[in-house]
Design an enzyme around this catalytic site. Structure first.
Site, PDB file in Angstrom:
ATOM      1  N   GLU A 329       0.805  -1.222   0.000  1.00 34.79           N
ATOM      2  CA  GLU A 329       0.000   0.000   0.000  1.00 34.79           C
ATOM      3  C   GLU A 329       0.840   1.275   0.000  1.00 34.79           C
ATOM      4  OE1 GLU A 329      -0.419  -1.677   4.276  1.00 34.79           O
ATOM      5  OE2 GLU A 329      -0.124  -2.433   2.244  1.00 34.79           O
ATOM      6  N   SER A 330       2.112   1.167   0.295  1.00 35.19           N
ATOM      7  CA  SER A 330       3.008   2.316   0.205  1.00 35.19           C
ATOM      8  C   SER A 330       3.190   2.777  -1.240  1.00 35.19           C
ATOM      9  CB  SER A 330       4.376   1.955   0.785  1.00 35.19           C
ATOM     10  OG  SER A 330       4.945   0.873   0.066  1.00 35.19           O
TER      11      SER A 330
END
Length: 523
Positions: A329-330
């Site tokens: 998700e980064s």
């Protein structure tokens, strides 16, 4: 005004009382720790700045001890806190539980998109992410302590558009943005080229600038104007007010171990993935192996922290890592995700996208397969990872990921606490079980809503442990597989607070899961 080059102490002096401060970062990555440390030092000496309204998108635990948001663990420094995750902020937990300030939590993707909404003066973020979880105003409205419940503040509203329900997250003005880059030139243009992640530095800076606020950027070094290629500029000088060159111990790519940069994480070199250590043969490996049976070739996947991180290592062991597309998700896609507090980075990434961009794809259903952890699971298929055992860890990107994934697998041991569970001759031997029950009648906090998942009708949900596998059906949590060597009554049903539905064709888990040699999997 032209960009000013100042030190971190001066930057802390520029932050006024009662202002709203946005801080960027992801655990210990892209973290302006020099500035945060000087804010703490100033507060300890002067009791200023005080009563700050602080917002951060991802968890800012730093090294899990003293860095990041841990610097702000002083009564009076914050008057309000909005975040998505606190898993590495032990100094802050007691203040939140003591109601030192109202604390609110939103899904990480919503907060990331919030920066864009603030920058463009939109009224807020409209999304179905968070429906029927603790974020939903019909449940807790994102309030995670009594101070938040008593504050009278609402950070999310339920609305209807075209006869469908949505959550509306209102925007708010920013006074200060604190972000991190790798390099600044002498005019103040910022590059993040040596960072392991590219988050929402631009969006946060644009939000503060368009609100009439100030933008502070900590960097590792300064070069002459013209030395940064224009395509490597993430934040142009026109959005920057102050540049701070961090001290070597308080800046850099990460705060792990000796702090030396890992060139592979930012794409500067490739490492041989077959040289990575294989997973030890234990029950955690069994759990990861079982989840892989739900994978398909070409799947775009996301893996959570903890046990699920082993899925990528296992795919590498089995020679399947190139058969899928992994993501974090980064914004990092491809490669092998880094473990532990290095979560967010990856060895040999194929692309490093901006965090708000990857969440656009997630929220639209782009994830084919997700594997995440679970602290509590209940009879309705709800999962809690955000508030348990006296701690508020928060959801991070969990809500975005689990709501958007086509197939979601929740991985974890069947019980919690110290145990002695062995694999002997292809069978499970539970010598001593964990003392804490994880399968509850009702979870303490709803981070994944089984009801919402069933309502959508398009998602497959599995709950995978070392001794039993469940799926979500119209009957709620349904047992579909049991491990060889495990007894249905004494090892499974008696260790749950409720009796699940049991599939009429209850199966034994695949024998290959319980032997040390490679499984020879094909997707």
């Amino acid at each position: 005004m032209s960009v000013q080059f100042i030190d971190a102490k001066r930057a802390a002096e520029l932050i006024e009382d009662h202002t709203t401060v946005a801080i960027d970062g992801f655990i210990g990555f892209c973290l302006a720790d020099d500035i945060l440390g000087e804010i703490e030092e100033r507060f300890k000496k002067e009791q200023h700045p005080r009563d700050l309204s602080v917002v951060n998108v991802a968890g800012l635990g730093g090294d899990g001890q003293h860095r990041g948001i841990n610097h702000f663990a002083h009564k009076g420094l914050m008057r309000r806190f909005l975040c998505s995750n606190l898993s590495l902020a032990p100094k802050l937990y007691p203040l939140i539980m003591e109601n030192a300030f109202p604390t609110f939590m939103m899904p990480q993707g919503v907060l990331s998109h919030m920066m864009r909404a603030i920058a463009s003066h939109k009224p807020g973020v409209i999304s179905q992410v968070g429906m029927k979880t603790f974020v939903d105003p019909r449940i807790d409205g994102g309030r995670v302590n009594d101070a938040a419940k008593e504050s009278g503040e609402n950070v999310v509203e339920l609305i209807q558009l075209r006869n469908k329900e949505y959550l509306f997250y209102p925007t708010f003005p920013l006074d200060v943005a604190i972000i991190k880059g790798s390099i600044a030139d002498t005019k103040g243009n910022i590059s993040v080229e040596k960072e392991a992640l590219h988050l929402e530095q631009f969006e946060m800076a644009a939000a503060a600038r368009n609100c009439g606020g100030i933008v502070m950027v900590q960097v590792d070094k300064v070069v002459e104007h013209g030395e940064i290629h224009p395509q490597m500029v993430t934040v142009p000088a026109t959005l920057v007010d102050y540049v701070i060159v961090g001290k070597p111990e308080n800046t850099g790519q990460h705060f792990i171990g000796d702090g030396k940069p890992i060139p592979s994480w930012c794409g500067d070199e490739k490492v041989q993935l077959d040289h990575l250590e294989p997973l030890p043969f234990d029950i955690h490996k069994v759990i990861c192996r079982r989840s892989i049976l739900e994978l398909r070739q070409g799947d775009f996947i996301n893996l959570g922290i903890g046990i699920p991180m082993g899925v990528s290592e296992l795919l590498n062991e089995e020679g399947l890592i190139e058969k899928i597309s992994s993501s974090i998700e980064s914004g990092v896609t491809g490669g092998v995700p880094a473990p532990g507090i290095a979560t967010g980075a990856a060895y040999n990434p194929q692309a490093i996208l901006k965090q708000p961009d990857i969440f656009d794809f997630y929220d639209g259903g782009g994830i084919d397969f997700a594997a995440l952890g679970a602290a509590e699971i209940d009879m309705h298929g709800n999962v809690n990872v955000s508030k348990f055992a006296g701690k508020v860890t928060g959801p991070g990107g969990f809500i975005n990921i689990t709501q958007g994934a086509k197939t979601v697998c929740f991985l974890g041991t069947f019980t919690a606490g110290k145990s002695d569970i062995r694999i002997e001759n292809g069978r499970l031997n539970i010598v001593k079980d964990g003392p804490y029950i994880k399968f509850k009648k009702d979870v303490e906090h709803i981070t994944f809503s089984g009801h919402y998942s069933r309502e959508k009708g398009t998602q497959k949900a599995f709950y995978i442990t070392e001794r039993a596998v469940f799926t979500l059906t119209e009957d709620g949590l349904t047992l579909i597989e049991i491990a060889p060597g495990a007894d249905l009554e004494t090892d499974v049903l008696e260790k749950m607070e409720f009796r699940p539905a049991i599939a009429p064709d209850l199966k034994t888990m695949d024998d290959k899961l319980f032997h040390p040699q490679l499984m020879g999997l094909e997707l």
